[in-house]
Write an enzyme that holds these catalytic residues in place. Structure first.
Site, PDB file in Angstrom:
ATOM      1  N   ALA A  10       0.913  -1.266  -0.092  1.00  0.00           N
ATOM      2  CA  ALA A  10       0.034  -0.142  -0.014  1.00  0.00           C
ATOM      3  C   ALA A  10       0.707   1.362   0.001  1.00  0.00           C
ATOM      4  O   ALA A  10       0.351   2.323  -0.576  1.00  0.00           O
ATOM      5  CB  ALA A  10      -1.056  -0.003   1.055  1.00  0.00           C
ATOM      6  N   ARG A  15      11.204   6.643  -0.131  1.00  0.00           N
ATOM      7  CA  ARG A  15      12.766   6.575  -0.362  1.00  0.00           C
ATOM      8  C   ARG A  15      13.471   6.266  -1.662  1.00  0.00           C
ATOM      9  O   ARG A  15      14.656   6.500  -1.782  1.00  0.00           O
ATOM     10  CB  ARG A  15      13.510   5.705   0.864  1.00  0.00           C
ATOM     11  CG  ARG A  15      13.433   5.964   2.244  1.00  0.00           C
ATOM     12  CD  ARG A  15      13.523   5.024   3.371  1.00  0.00           C
ATOM     13  NE  ARG A  15      12.336   4.226   3.334  1.00  0.00           N
ATOM     14  CZ  ARG A  15      11.947   3.207   4.241  1.00  0.00           C
ATOM     15  NH1 ARG A  15      13.146   2.645   4.835  1.00  0.00           N
ATOM     16  NH2 ARG A  15      10.866   2.534   4.214  1.00  0.00           N
ATOM     17  N   GLN A  75      -5.987  -0.356   1.774  1.00  0.00           N
ATOM     18  CA  GLN A  75      -5.611   0.395   2.950  1.00  0.00           C
ATOM     19  C   GLN A  75      -5.333   1.978   2.566  1.00  0.00           C
ATOM     20  O   GLN A  75      -4.691   2.495   2.073  1.00  0.00           O
ATOM     21  CB  GLN A  75      -4.365   0.119   3.580  1.00  0.00           C
ATOM     22  CG  GLN A  75      -3.958   1.042   4.786  1.00  0.00           C
ATOM     23  CD  GLN A  75      -2.466   0.838   5.050  1.00  0.00           C
ATOM     24  OE1 GLN A  75      -1.454   0.639   4.189  1.00  0.00           O
ATOM     25  NE2 GLN A  75      -2.025   0.917   6.357  1.00  0.00           N
ATOM     26  N   GLY A 103       5.716  -6.158   0.320  1.00  0.00           N
ATOM     27  CA  GLY A 103       5.975  -6.291  -1.151  1.00  0.00           C
ATOM     28  C   GLY A 103       7.216  -5.899  -1.823  1.00  0.00           C
ATOM     29  O   GLY A 103       7.488  -6.084  -2.876  1.00  0.00           O
ATOM     30  N   GLU A 154      12.457  -0.716  15.853  1.00  0.00           N
ATOM     31  CA  GLU A 154      12.529   0.066  14.460  1.00  0.00           C
ATOM     32  C   GLU A 154      13.979   1.017  14.659  1.00  0.00           C
ATOM     33  O   GLU A 154      14.270   1.429  15.909  1.00  0.00           O
ATOM     34  CB  GLU A 154      11.333   0.920  14.095  1.00  0.00           C
ATOM     35  CG  GLU A 154      10.260  -0.288  13.788  1.00  0.00           C
ATOM     36  CD  GLU A 154      10.654  -1.217  12.529  1.00  0.00           C
ATOM     37  OE1 GLU A 154      11.210  -0.707  11.491  1.00  0.00           O
ATOM     38  OE2 GLU A 154      10.598  -2.390  12.770  1.00  0.00           O
ATOM     39  N   ASN A 169      15.218  -7.826  11.326  1.00  0.00           N
ATOM     40  CA  ASN A 169      13.834  -8.462  10.970  1.00  0.00           C
ATOM     41  C   ASN A 169      13.534  -8.388   9.175  1.00  0.00           C
ATOM     42  O   ASN A 169      13.696  -7.331   8.762  1.00  0.00           O
ATOM     43  CB  ASN A 169      12.762  -7.432  11.548  1.00  0.00           C
ATOM     44  CG  ASN A 169      11.369  -7.785  11.109  1.00  0.00           C
ATOM     45  OD1 ASN A 169      11.094  -9.163  10.781  1.00  0.00           O
ATOM     46  ND2 ASN A 169      10.481  -6.645  11.097  1.00  0.00           N
ATOM     47  N   ALA A 380      23.505 -10.595 -51.868  1.00  0.00           N
ATOM     48  CA  ALA A 380      23.873  -9.378 -50.848  1.00  0.00           C
ATOM     49  C   ALA A 380      22.933  -8.078 -51.719  1.00  0.00           C
ATOM     50  O   ALA A 380      22.739  -8.082 -52.731  1.00  0.00           O
ATOM     51  CB  ALA A 380      25.173  -8.957 -51.067  1.00  0.00           C
ATOM     52  N   ARG A 440      16.683  -4.623 -65.656  1.00  0.00           N
ATOM     53  CA  ARG A 440      17.504  -3.298 -65.208  1.00  0.00           C
ATOM     54  C   ARG A 440      17.951  -2.579 -66.856  1.00  0.00           C
ATOM     55  O   ARG A 440      17.881  -3.288 -67.702  1.00  0.00           O
ATOM     56  CB  ARG A 440      18.962  -3.686 -64.656  1.00  0.00           C
ATOM     57  CG  ARG A 440      19.655  -4.708 -65.643  1.00  0.00           C
ATOM     58  CD  ARG A 440      20.838  -5.388 -64.831  1.00  0.00           C
ATOM     59  NE  ARG A 440      21.608  -5.997 -65.530  1.00  0.00           N
ATOM     60  CZ  ARG A 440      22.209  -7.241 -65.357  1.00  0.00           C
ATOM     61  NH1 ARG A 440      22.344  -7.714 -64.095  1.00  0.00           N
ATOM     62  NH2 ARG A 440      23.232  -7.861 -66.046  1.00  0.00           N
TER      63      ARG A 440
HETATM   64  C1  UD1 Z   1       9.968  -2.856   7.627  1.00  0.00           C
HETATM   65  C2  UD1 Z   1       9.813  -3.361   9.100  1.00  0.00           C
HETATM   66  C3  UD1 Z   1      11.084  -3.395   9.600  1.00  0.00           C
HETATM   67  C4  UD1 Z   1      11.889  -4.678   8.663  1.00  0.00           C
HETATM   68  C5  UD1 Z   1      12.059  -4.149   7.183  1.00  0.00           C
HETATM   69  C6  UD1 Z   1      12.254  -5.260   6.328  1.00  0.00           C
HETATM   70  C7  UD1 Z   1       8.028  -2.086  10.139  1.00  0.00           C
HETATM   71  C8  UD1 Z   1       7.426  -1.368  11.008  1.00  0.00           C
HETATM   72  N1  UD1 Z   1       9.238  -2.299   9.645  1.00  0.00           N
HETATM   73  O1  UD1 Z   1      10.408  -1.607   7.694  1.00  0.00           O
HETATM   74  O2  UD1 Z   1      11.232  -4.150  10.842  1.00  0.00           O
HETATM   75  O3  UD1 Z   1      13.471  -4.583   8.829  1.00  0.00           O
HETATM   76  O4  UD1 Z   1      10.412  -3.953   6.824  1.00  0.00           O
HETATM   77  O5  UD1 Z   1      12.605  -4.845   5.019  1.00  0.00           O
HETATM   78  O6  UD1 Z   1       7.176  -3.285   9.732  1.00  0.00           O
HETATM   79  N2  UD1 Z   1       3.260  -0.572   3.860  1.00  0.00           N
HETATM   80  C9  UD1 Z   1       1.569  -0.584   3.535  1.00  0.00           C
HETATM   81  N3  UD1 Z   1       1.037   0.242   4.648  1.00  0.00           N
HETATM   82  C10 UD1 Z   1       1.660   0.981   5.382  1.00  0.00           C
HETATM   83  C11 UD1 Z   1       3.200   0.951   5.485  1.00  0.00           C
HETATM   84  C12 UD1 Z   1       3.922  -0.039   4.783  1.00  0.00           C
HETATM   85  O7  UD1 Z   1       1.255  -1.343   3.049  1.00  0.00           O
HETATM   86  O8  UD1 Z   1       1.028   1.856   6.288  1.00  0.00           O
HETATM   87  C13 UD1 Z   1       3.934  -1.754   2.660  1.00  0.00           C
HETATM   88  C14 UD1 Z   1       4.908  -1.022   2.135  1.00  0.00           C
HETATM   89  O9  UD1 Z   1       4.301  -0.684   0.822  1.00  0.00           O
HETATM   90  C15 UD1 Z   1       5.936  -1.792   1.971  1.00  0.00           C
HETATM   91  C16 UD1 Z   1       5.921  -2.754   3.148  1.00  0.00           C
HETATM   92  O10 UD1 Z   1       4.729  -2.304   3.959  1.00  0.00           O
HETATM   93  O11 UD1 Z   1       5.803  -2.865   1.007  1.00  0.00           O
HETATM   94  C17 UD1 Z   1       7.156  -2.406   4.247  1.00  0.00           C
HETATM   95  O12 UD1 Z   1       6.903  -1.038   4.640  1.00  0.00           O
HETATM   96  P1  UD1 Z   1       8.304  -0.196   4.660  1.00  0.00           P
HETATM   97  O13 UD1 Z   1       7.870   1.213   4.847  1.00  0.00           O
HETATM   98  O14 UD1 Z   1       9.421  -0.478   3.374  1.00  0.00           O
HETATM   99  O15 UD1 Z   1       8.939  -0.711   5.990  1.00  0.00           O
HETATM  100  P2  UD1 Z   1      10.580  -0.670   6.293  1.00  0.00           P
HETATM  101  O16 UD1 Z   1      11.067   0.451   6.986  1.00  0.00           O
HETATM  102  O17 UD1 Z   1      11.365  -1.157   5.280  1.00  0.00           O
HETATM  103 CA    CA Z   2      10.684  -1.745   2.947  1.00  0.00          CA
END
Ligand code: UD1
Ligand code: CA
Length: 451
Positions: A10, A15, A75, A103, A154, A169, A380, A440
């Site tokens: 979602a 970044r 979401q 994802g 985190e 994680n 050719a 030709r």
């Molecule tokens: C997350 C984990 C972190 C882990 C890392 C691994 C949390 C809080 N942190 O951090 O512990 O080490 O992944 O790669 O879970 N997303 C939603 N809805 C939201 C927020 C995020 O669908 O409200 C989805 C994003 O699209 C993404 C995934 O969840 O695909 C992870 O979110 P992201 O913001 O990338 O988390 P990280 O900071 O990487």
């Molecule tokens: Ca991530």
């Protein structure tokens, strides 16, 4: 066992700095990042997929190829990963194990997921972790005295000491569906990001007497996430190298595992050789003992046993028959089919054409909408003039025809069996069997005074 894979997709992916395209749709080896996960999990029996989408939800839905066992949850506001999972809870099947996937962590293998599912019980949740020298950005794993996970902290909330922890994680967690909803309800957003963190499920569960079992992988590559352009680049290279290694293990001679790009599915027969800088897109099939020279681009095509593709050749949507030779610098496209032992050489283009067995066009030619019989020789500089400005017209060149160099063949037209054309001819009328066609201007030699 029933497994419901919950894929979180979602977020926008701030970044990554990729503009408006949702991050999970960015290409990794030619497929959207999240497509890799979908393709992995959909091969598991009795599984179902629950996709959580939000940012540009309709674009994400229409861009991903899913199976019938997929349901979509939305979401609206991205309030955190726990909040995202919550949207999928109503769609979980009774008695299933929910495996939560991010994802943007696309390369996890089915084998690893199966091991994680095995440690999941009503009294335990499974968390995939890995060790890394560079833990920045990942949640850190805090182990309890019993070696299980006590909490995940985190990056934003971590103390200096916690930041030094190198076990992190992966984001992949498995939980019995029946306990998932109640655990998520207990998660709050009192943290640096003011988000509902899925990672807090660990401390919440532990308080309820449910342990969080870590499954730590030594080879972390399949658990790496893609948050930044550089991380995505690294994933691409890791993925490409692993595909090259698979080919090599399968008996294919790859000149350099770091200089081959497979953006789709490549099947290659034993004893084939792939030189450097080749790109394969879509579904490509290479038979046994095929040789592919450097710098070729091959898309949705089949190259049959013993064929040789010389350097800098482009082949799209075509079939190259056994023991045929193509290139260097050839372009074959549009459903062209080369029969056995045919040859299209340098600067030859074939489009929507059939080339018969043992037929040769070795230099500088264009065959468009053309069918040739067997053992035809195309000199050719020969061009089939297939386009009259409105329509594409067909050329038929029957068995054993000899087309002289620099012939223009104006379609629609048939050059019948065994006929010849004189070099430099413009052929506008059908040529009967075994005749020589010359069209030709006659050469005249005019006497001049000596200077
Ligand atoms: C997350 C984990 C972190 C882990 C890392 C691994 C949390 C809080 N942190 O951090 O512990 O080490 O992944 O790669 O879970 N997303 C939603 N809805 C939201 C927020 C995020 O669908 O409200 C989805 C994003 O699209 C993404 C995934 O969840 O695909 C992870 O979110 P992201 O913001 O990338 O988390 P990280 O900071 O990487
Ligand atoms: Ca991530």
């Amino acid at each position: 066992m029933k497994v419901d894979f919950v894929v979180l997709a979602a977020g926008k992916g701030k970044r990554m700095g990729q503009g408006d395209l949702p991050k999970v749709l960015l290409p990794l080896a030619g497929r959207p990042i999240a497509q890799h996960l979908l393709d992995t999990v959909s091969s598991m029996k009795e599984s179902a997929v629950r996709m959580v989408v939000g940012y540009k939800a309709s674009q994400v839905r229409s861009s991903l190829k899913v199976k019938r066992n997929t349901k979509w949850a939305t979401q609206k506001n991205q309030l955190g990963t726990a909040h995202a999972v919550k949207q999928a809870v109503p769609y979980l099947r009774k008695g299933s194990v929910a495996v939560i996937l991010y994802g943007d962590v696309p390369l996890v293998s089915l084998k690893t997921l199966k091991s994680l599912i095995r440690v999941t019980t009503p009294k335990s949740i499974g968390v995939l972790t890995f060790q890394t020298e560079n833990p920045k950005g990942y949640g850190r794993i805090i182990r309890g005295d019993d070696k299980n996970i006590a909490a995940i902290v985190e990056e934003k909330d971590a103390s200096l000491a916690e930041k030094a922890i190198t076990e992190v994680n992966s984001g992949i967690i498995s939980v019995q569906s029946s306990i998932l909803g109640p655990l998520l309800d207990k998660i709050n957003n009192k943290n640096a990001a003011k988000e509902y963190y899925l990672t807090d499920i660990v401390s919440v569960a532990t308080k309820e007497g449910i342990s969080a079992i870590p499954l730590r992988l030594d080879n972390a590559n399949e658990l790496l996430g893609a948050n930044t352009p550089l991380e995505l680049h690294n994933l691409e290279r890791i993925y490409q190298e692993s595909q090259a290694n698979k080919l090599i293990e399968g008996g294919v001679n790859v000149a350099d595992a770091s200089r081959i790009d497979i953006r789709g599915a490549l099947m290659a027969g034993k004893g084939s050789f792939i030189d450097i800088n080749n790109i394969f897109e879509g579904d490509v099939e290479i038979g046994k003992a095929v040789k592919i020279g450097p710098n070729c681009f091959i898309k949705n095509s089949k190259i049959m046993e013993g064929a040789v593709i010389k350097p800098n050749t482009v082949i799209e949507d075509s079939i190259v028959g056994p023991n045929s030779k193509v290139g260097p610098f050839a372009r074959i496209r549009g459903g062209t089919k080369l029969d056995a032992s045919s040859e299209l050489g340098n600067f030859v283009e074939a489009n929507r054409s059939q080339v018969g067995a043992l037929t040769k066009a070795k230099h500088l030619a264009y065959l468009g909408d053309t069918t040739t019989g067997a053992s035809v020789n195309i000199g050719a500089g020969t061009i089939t003039c297939n386009y009259d400005g409105k329509n594409k017209n067909k050329t038929k060149i029957e068995d054993g025809v000899f087309v002289g160099s620099n012939t223009s063949i104006v379609a629609p037209i048939t050059l019948s069996e065994g006929s010849y054309t004189g070099a430099g001819s413009v052929i506008t009328k059908n040529v009967p069997k075994h005749s020589l066609a010359i069209g030709r201007a006659k050469q005249s030699n005019i006497k001049r005074k000596k200077n």
